[in-house]
Design an enzyme around this catalytic site. Structure first.
Site, PDB file in Angstrom:
ATOM      1  N   CYS A 105      52.765  27.268   6.662  1.00 55.03           N
ATOM      2  CA  CYS A 105      52.837  26.616   5.357  1.00 55.03           C
ATOM      3  C   CYS A 105      52.031  25.315   5.451  1.00 55.03           C
ATOM      4  CB  CYS A 105      54.313  26.358   5.050  1.00 55.03           C
ATOM      5  SG  CYS A 105      54.561  25.504   3.497  1.00 55.03           S
ATOM      6  N   CYS A 112      52.105  14.099  -4.154  1.00 50.41           N
ATOM      7  CA  CYS A 112      51.741  15.011  -5.241  1.00 50.41           C
ATOM      8  C   CYS A 112      51.915  14.275  -6.562  1.00 50.41           C
ATOM      9  CB  CYS A 112      52.624  16.257  -5.216  1.00 50.41           C
ATOM     10  SG  CYS A 112      52.203  17.454  -6.510  1.00 50.41           S
ATOM     11  N   CYS A 116      57.550  16.985  -9.808  1.00 51.94           N
ATOM     12  CA  CYS A 116      58.668  17.854 -10.192  1.00 51.94           C
ATOM     13  C   CYS A 116      59.996  17.200  -9.771  1.00 51.94           C
ATOM     14  CB  CYS A 116      58.531  19.224  -9.536  1.00 51.94           C
ATOM     15  SG  CYS A 116      57.021  20.064 -10.043  1.00 51.94           S
ATOM     16  N   CYS A 119      61.676  18.127  -6.263  1.00 46.29           N
ATOM     17  CA  CYS A 119      60.805  18.208  -5.081  1.00 46.29           C
ATOM     18  C   CYS A 119      60.652  16.838  -4.433  1.00 46.29           C
ATOM     19  CB  CYS A 119      59.449  18.762  -5.494  1.00 46.29           C
ATOM     20  SG  CYS A 119      58.226  18.694  -4.175  1.00 46.29           S
ATOM     21  N   SER A 200      50.081  28.577  -3.988  1.00 40.68           N
ATOM     22  CA  SER A 200      51.232  28.367  -4.868  1.00 40.68           C
ATOM     23  C   SER A 200      50.911  27.201  -5.783  1.00 40.68           C
ATOM     24  CB  SER A 200      52.468  28.044  -4.018  1.00 40.68           C
ATOM     25  OG  SER A 200      53.574  27.734  -4.845  1.00 40.68           O
ATOM     26  N   LEU A 223      57.698  28.751 -11.474  1.00 41.76           N
ATOM     27  CA  LEU A 223      58.118  28.835 -12.873  1.00 41.76           C
ATOM     28  C   LEU A 223      59.378  27.994 -13.132  1.00 41.76           C
ATOM     29  CD1 LEU A 223      57.331  30.200 -15.533  1.00 41.76           C
ATOM     30  CD2 LEU A 223      58.768  32.151 -14.888  1.00 41.76           C
ATOM     31  N   CYS A 343      61.395  24.472   1.925  1.00 40.48           N
ATOM     32  CA  CYS A 343      60.623  24.208   0.706  1.00 40.48           C
ATOM     33  C   CYS A 343      61.131  22.953   0.023  1.00 40.48           C
ATOM     34  CB  CYS A 343      60.812  25.318  -0.320  1.00 40.48           C
ATOM     35  SG  CYS A 343      60.513  26.930   0.281  1.00 40.48           S
TER      36      CYS A 343
HETATM   37  N1  SAH Z   1      52.673  22.396  -5.557  1.00 40.92           N
HETATM   38  C1  SAH Z   1      52.800  23.779  -5.360  1.00 40.92           C
HETATM   39  C2  SAH Z   1      52.996  24.172  -3.920  1.00 40.92           C
HETATM   40  C3  SAH Z   1      53.910  23.333  -3.096  1.00 40.92           C
HETATM   41  S1  SAH Z   1      55.619  23.426  -3.476  1.00 40.92           S
HETATM   42  C4  SAH Z   1      53.882  24.362  -6.244  1.00 40.92           C
HETATM   43  O1  SAH Z   1      54.635  23.591  -6.831  1.00 40.92           O
HETATM   44  O2  SAH Z   1      53.943  25.573  -6.349  1.00 40.92           O
HETATM   45  C5  SAH Z   1      56.065  25.020  -2.817  1.00 40.92           C
HETATM   46  C6  SAH Z   1      57.303  25.637  -3.457  1.00 40.92           C
HETATM   47  O3  SAH Z   1      58.492  24.912  -3.110  1.00 40.92           O
HETATM   48  C7  SAH Z   1      57.236  25.634  -4.965  1.00 40.92           C
HETATM   49  O4  SAH Z   1      57.653  26.847  -5.509  1.00 40.92           O
HETATM   50  C8  SAH Z   1      58.219  24.556  -5.304  1.00 40.92           C
HETATM   51  O5  SAH Z   1      58.683  24.693  -6.602  1.00 40.92           O
HETATM   52  C9  SAH Z   1      59.279  24.745  -4.271  1.00 40.92           C
HETATM   53  N2  SAH Z   1      60.151  23.604  -4.121  1.00 40.92           N
HETATM   54  C10 SAH Z   1      59.857  22.310  -4.329  1.00 40.92           C
HETATM   55  N3  SAH Z   1      60.928  21.539  -4.088  1.00 40.92           N
HETATM   56  C11 SAH Z   1      61.933  22.360  -3.723  1.00 40.92           C
HETATM   57  C12 SAH Z   1      63.283  22.156  -3.297  1.00 40.92           C
HETATM   58  N4  SAH Z   1      63.787  20.943  -3.188  1.00 40.92           N
HETATM   59  N5  SAH Z   1      64.013  23.227  -2.958  1.00 40.92           N
HETATM   60  C13 SAH Z   1      63.465  24.461  -3.008  1.00 40.92           C
HETATM   61  N6  SAH Z   1      62.206  24.721  -3.383  1.00 40.92           N
HETATM   62  C14 SAH Z   1      61.439  23.677  -3.740  1.00 40.92           C
HETATM   63 FE1  SF4 Z   2      54.020  18.878  -6.489  1.00 32.31          FE
HETATM   64 FE2  SF4 Z   2      54.720  21.424  -6.078  1.00 32.31          FE
HETATM   65 FE3  SF4 Z   2      56.387  19.398  -5.466  1.00 32.31          FE
HETATM   66 FE4  SF4 Z   2      55.898  19.993  -8.013  1.00 32.31          FE
HETATM   67  S1  SF4 Z   2      56.912  21.321  -6.500  1.00 32.31           S
HETATM   68  S2  SF4 Z   2      55.920  17.950  -7.124  1.00 32.31           S
HETATM   69  S3  SF4 Z   2      53.752  20.584  -7.910  1.00 32.31           S
HETATM   70  S4  SF4 Z   2      54.426  19.828  -4.524  1.00 32.31           S
END
Ligand code: SAH
Ligand code: SF4
Length: 370
Positions: A105, A112, A116, A119, A200, A223, A343
């Site tokens: 990964c 970023c 979100c 995250c 992703s 999504l 993740c």
């Molecule tokens: N920025 C991209 C890729 C990195 S995040 C994206 O958002 O897709 C990779 C994955 O981890 C994404 O599906 C994201 O939504 C998920 N993710 C982020 N924070 C998370 C969390 N705290 N618990 C579980 N999944 C999370």
């Molecule tokens: Fe960035 Fe992906 Fe985290 Fe959203 S989930 S803040 S796009 S790294």
């Protein structure tokens, strides 16, 4: 001429560089293989290149890995590496061993900008884009380090799956991403199939179209909600590219995609997006619209999120509604959460940098059981 890091180039880039030095194209292929197949950093080692070329290269180029700040190994075999990318920033790379294969990964940015809610990287804010070389260096390091560490046989590889799911939004660092993907796919590089390299994205619609045209690899789309009212606050980019436009882009992508489905990721947040009516709404949204699979991700908590993981029974009930409606749905296994490598837990903190060496841990890992 300043010294160039050759990890920055895909094969076309390296070919152009070699031509500037007055060298034939096939020299670039040889050099590329030394770098990526063999993990060489020293031009003197490259025995099938003419001595004069090796000397020329030593004056103008280098093969410069990322400095490793720390390593942590999880009880489940997951390994997290923290790389120092300068100016107090660090990025994380996670190796996830599975029975028959190893997944890496990779991060695409320090921080970023999408922000979100759930995250940890998003909470940290945006620092900077990684260069192509910094993206490739994560794979270069992991592949060659693990080959030695796992005592792999000649020709065996450690990583056969790459997911751009580390820190950052890869499609907001497009120009660096594409040559990095090409290096991963190149037979003279890592030789990964397009199906085994996944980008992703949180849904940068115009860049999904560009990726389809430039370098179609497997696509995962984060999504997390079945409607805009719920997705807007979770994934702020949704205000710019709402779900309807995003799903259209997914369908356009499928024309060129190496897989005949898009993977939708859905992070299960207690009391937020995990109710049966959300699952039914998802079915109505996706069923006859996009060929897809759903991947439910149990939320990995981190301090300051203020959110909780959905209870297991709720995730199972949610998955069942989707499955009963004929949508292939899996629940992602949480890996490496004891070392904050799961993740959404990657924050690239460089705390105790001074103690990095002593924090290195070693745990036995096996990826190819004999
Ligand atoms: N920025 C991209 C890729 C990195 S995040 C994206 O958002 O897709 C990779 C994955 O981890 C994404 O599906 C994201 O939504 C998920 N993710 C982020 N924070 C998370 C969390 N705290 N618990 C579980 N999944 C999370
Ligand atoms: Fe960035 Fe992906 Fe985290 Fe959203 S989930 S803040 S796009 S790294």
């Amino acid at each position: 001429m300043s010294v160039v890091n050759l990890l920055e180039f895909d094969l076309d880039g390296l070919t152009a560089f070699c031509e500037q030095l007055g060298e034939k194209r096939f020299r670039a292929t040889q050099l590329f293989r030394w770098i990526h197949h063999k993990g060489a950093t020293d031009f003197a080692q490259m025995s099938d290149l003419a001595k004069s070329l090796r000397e020329k290269l030593a004056g103008v180029a280098e093969i410069k890995p990322l400095p490793l700040a720390s390593e942590q190994a999880s009880a489940d075999g997951t390994i997290k590496w923290l790389f120092d990318v300068g100016a107090g920033d660090a990025v994380e790379t996670v190796f996830i061993p599975e029975d028959e294969r190893g997944t890496l990964c990779i991060s695409s940015q320090a921080g970023c900008a999408v922000g979100c809610r759930f995250c940890s990287t998003g909470h940290q804010g945006f620092s900077r884009n990684l260069s192509t070389g910094e993206i490739v260096a994560q794979l270069w390091f992991a592949e060659h380090h693990l080959r030695k560490r796992l005592s792999l046989r000649e020709g065996e590889r450690a990583i056969d799956n790459v997911v751009m799911m580390g820190m950052g939004e890869p499609l907001q660092n497009y120009s660096a991403l594409v040559p990095a993907l090409r290096t991963m796919l190149d037979d003279h590089g890592y030789g990964l199939s397009r199906r085994r390299v996944t980008v992703s994205t949180s849904g940068v619609v115009p860049m999904i179209d560009r990726l389809r045209d430039d370098c179609p690899v497997a696509l995962a789309v984060s999504l997390h909600a079945p409607n805009d009212a719920l997705r807007d606050p979770l994934v702020p980019l949704n205000k710019k590219y709402p779900i309807d436009e995003l799903l259209d882009a997914c369908n356009r992508y499928l024309d060129a995609a190496p897989r005949d489905f898009i993977t939708f990721e859905y992070c299960m947040l207690d009391g937020v997006n995990d109710q049966p009516e959300h699952a039914r709404e998802l079915v109505a949204l996706l069923k006859h619209r996009v060929a897809c699979k759903l991947n439910l991700i149990p939320f990995n908590p981190f301090p300051a999120s203020g959110l909780k993981r959905s209870p297991r029974e709720r995730v199972t009930a949610f998955a069942k509604i989707l499955q009963d409606a004929g949508i292939v749905t899996t629940v992602r296994k949480t890996r490496g959460d004891d070392i904050d490598a799961a993740c959404g837990q990657l924050a690239g903190e460089v705390q105790d940098r001074t103690n990095a060496a002593t924090r290195m841990t070693r745990a036995p890992i096996r990826i190819h059981p004999q």
